[in-house]
Design an enzyme around this catalytic site. Structure first.
Site, PDB file in Angstrom:
ATOM      1  N   GLU A  25       0.820  -1.216   0.000  1.00 26.01           N
ATOM      2  CA  GLU A  25       0.000   0.000   0.000  1.00 26.01           C
ATOM      3  C   GLU A  25       0.854   1.267   0.000  1.00 26.01           C
ATOM      4  OE1 GLU A  25      -1.570   1.759   3.526  1.00 26.01           O
ATOM      5  OE2 GLU A  25      -1.260  -0.059   4.689  1.00 26.01           O
ATOM      6  N   ASP A 139     -16.826   5.425  14.242  1.00 28.04           N
ATOM      7  CA  ASP A 139     -15.609   5.388  13.434  1.00 28.04           C
ATOM      8  C   ASP A 139     -15.114   3.947  13.296  1.00 28.04           C
ATOM      9  OD1 ASP A 139     -13.265   5.751  12.100  1.00 28.04           O
ATOM     10  OD2 ASP A 139     -12.485   7.318  13.429  1.00 28.04           O
ATOM     11  N   SER A 141     -13.221   1.565  10.405  1.00 30.83           N
ATOM     12  CA  SER A 141     -12.477   1.683   9.147  1.00 30.83           C
ATOM     13  C   SER A 141     -13.153   0.899   8.018  1.00 30.83           C
ATOM     14  CB  SER A 141     -11.061   1.157   9.341  1.00 30.83           C
ATOM     15  OG  SER A 141     -10.386   1.171   8.097  1.00 30.83           O
ATOM     16  N   ASP A 143     -11.596  -0.549   5.947  1.00 33.39           N
ATOM     17  CA  ASP A 143     -10.771  -1.755   5.726  1.00 33.39           C
ATOM     18  C   ASP A 143     -11.533  -3.026   6.105  1.00 33.39           C
ATOM     19  OD1 ASP A 143      -8.767   0.043   5.107  1.00 33.39           O
ATOM     20  OD2 ASP A 143      -7.538  -0.369   6.877  1.00 33.39           O
ATOM     21  N   LYS A 160      -3.200  -2.165  16.400  1.00 31.94           N
ATOM     22  CA  LYS A 160      -2.672  -1.487  17.583  1.00 31.94           C
ATOM     23  C   LYS A 160      -3.820  -0.976  18.426  1.00 31.94           C
ATOM     24  CE  LYS A 160      -0.082   1.326  15.125  1.00 31.94           C
ATOM     25  NZ  LYS A 160      -0.503   1.119  13.728  1.00 31.94           N
TER      26      LYS A 160
HETATM   27  N1  PSU Z   1      -2.297   1.523  10.647  1.00 30.64           N
HETATM   28  C1  PSU Z   1      -0.948   1.620  10.683  1.00 30.64           C
HETATM   29  N2  PSU Z   1      -0.315   2.267   9.675  1.00 30.64           N
HETATM   30  C2  PSU Z   1      -0.989   2.809   8.631  1.00 30.64           C
HETATM   31  C3  PSU Z   1      -2.418   2.688   8.592  1.00 30.64           C
HETATM   32  C4  PSU Z   1      -3.017   2.043   9.613  1.00 30.64           C
HETATM   33  O1  PSU Z   1      -0.332   1.157  11.605  1.00 30.64           O
HETATM   34  O2  PSU Z   1      -0.363   3.399   7.744  1.00 30.64           O
HETATM   35  C5  PSU Z   1      -3.160   3.226   7.415  1.00 30.64           C
HETATM   36  C6  PSU Z   1      -3.512   2.108   6.412  1.00 30.64           C
HETATM   37  O3  PSU Z   1      -3.448   2.626   5.109  1.00 30.64           O
HETATM   38  C7  PSU Z   1      -4.959   1.789   6.760  1.00 30.64           C
HETATM   39  C8  PSU Z   1      -5.467   3.163   7.099  1.00 30.64           C
HETATM   40  O4  PSU Z   1      -5.687   1.202   5.707  1.00 30.64           O
HETATM   41  O5  PSU Z   1      -4.413   3.776   7.830  1.00 30.64           O
HETATM   42  C9  PSU Z   1      -6.723   3.119   7.932  1.00 30.64           C
HETATM   43  O6  PSU Z   1      -7.247   4.409   8.024  1.00 30.64           O
HETATM   44  P1  PSU Z   1      -8.693   4.632   8.654  1.00 30.64           P
HETATM   45  O7  PSU Z   1      -8.528   4.235  10.095  1.00 30.64           O
HETATM   46  O8  PSU Z   1      -8.982   6.085   8.453  1.00 30.64           O
HETATM   47  O9  PSU Z   1      -9.615   3.715   7.923  1.00 30.64           O
HETATM   48 MN    MN Z   2     -12.228   6.150  10.249  1.00 34.49          MN
END
Ligand code: PSU
Ligand code: MN
Length: 303
Positions: A25, A139, A141, A143, A160
């Protein structure tokens, strides 16, 4: 192949001849680490994948193209531009592409583009999940939804504790996403090997990972598989140090009113500052460790 997708010559050739390929990524480059360590790490990760017998495909959006396979110059560009690059999730793709813009791909969009290209294995550091306090902020993700629907195996170092790990596991269970522990029955917590939560299955070899993925595909089940690979012992952080930094970072984010897509990058940067860079060193090592496992799994899957 759709007209928005652009494969590098090396990745295209590898896919055509059935060689193992590993997706990577780009949000981890632009938003996950500071310059220049981000670029150095991205290039080291690519080299690690090559050393273990697979072809790396760093994924990003450049000039409105969905790129699978970035050049070192493109990686340098994304790394230097850092947080000025748009962090692109699923909802961002239509407008970014229509406008011909750049975007850094998260786990979500890297999975989408990998699947379009026919890449099955993806290595990263950490995924997004259900945030602490999600019962009021909602919130969660994107993902997790992507893992539920897109056929890619994501190899990470667990989640984490900026996230609510228990709720993240519940969500993945509801969505039918297998959560596998590599050499462990316990979900690793990114900087540390221990979280107190259990994974669904312990797996001990790349061959067995590949077999589980193949079975899922051949049954026609939707979605991916999440592999959690513990950080090597020698690079893991003391739990109290990292947890204190995470708590302080979350408190600061509340004070500043950080919300939405800014939350994860803000917390990562804050944690790095609070630990005097120790967390960055661990972060780099766990990504390299995941790249090794991903390459071996891609090799096993190609056989
Ligand atoms: N966690 C990490 N490093 C990262 C990310 C998450 O330890 O770089 C990044 C990844 O690209 C993940 C994104 O898909 O943050 C998730 O963001 P959000 O929580 O806004 O969905
Ligand atoms: Mn988010």
């Amino acid at each position: 192949m759709n007209k928005y997708l652009s494969l590098s010559p090396e990745v295209e050739q590898a896919l055509q001849t059935g060689k193992p390929v590993v997706a990577l990524e780009s949000t981890i480059i632009s938003h996950g680490m500071p310059y220049p360590q981000n670029v150095e790490t991205a290039l080291r990760v690519e080299q690690t994948i090559r050393d273990n017998g697979a072809v790396p495909a760093t994924i990003a959006i450049i000039g409105g193209k969905l790129k699978a396979g970035c050049t070192p110059e493109e990686i340098e560009y994304l790394g230097k531009k850092g947080q000025a690059v748009i962090k692109a999730s699923r909802r961002d793709l239509p407008v970014l592409i229509a406008r011909g813009e750049d975007g850094a791909t998260t786990v979500t969009t890297t999975m989408i583009i990998a699947a379009m290209a026919g890449i099955r294995i993806f290595a990263t550091g950490g995924i997004g999940g259900v945030h602490r306090g999600a019962e009021t902020t909602m919130d969660i993700s994107a993902d997790l939804e992507e893992l539920a629907q897109t056929p890619v195996m994501v190899i990470c170092a667990g989640a984490k504790s900026i996230l609510d790990l228990g709720l993240t596991l519940e969500y993945l269970e509801t969505k039918g996403v297998p959560v596998l522990g590599y050499g462990t029955e316990e979900l690793p917590a990114f900087y540390t090997r221990h979280s107190g939560f259990k994974v669904d299955y312990r797996i001990d070899s790349p061959e067995e990972l590949a077999a589980a993925f193949r079975a899922k595909m051949e049954m026609g089940l939707h979605g991916g598989i999440l592999v959690t690979n513990p950080i090597p012992e020698e690079y893991s952080m003391p739990a109290d140090v990292i947890n204190k930094a995470i708590d302080a970072a979350i408190e600061e984010s509340h004070k500043l009113g950080i919300k939405g897509k800014q939350t994860t990058p803000f917390l990562l940067a804050k944690i790095k500052d609070l630990t005097g860079g120790d967390s960055l060193a661990s972060n780099i090592q766990l990504v390299l460790n995941n790249a090794r496992l991903a390459a071996k799994t891609a090799v096993a899957l190609a056989q």
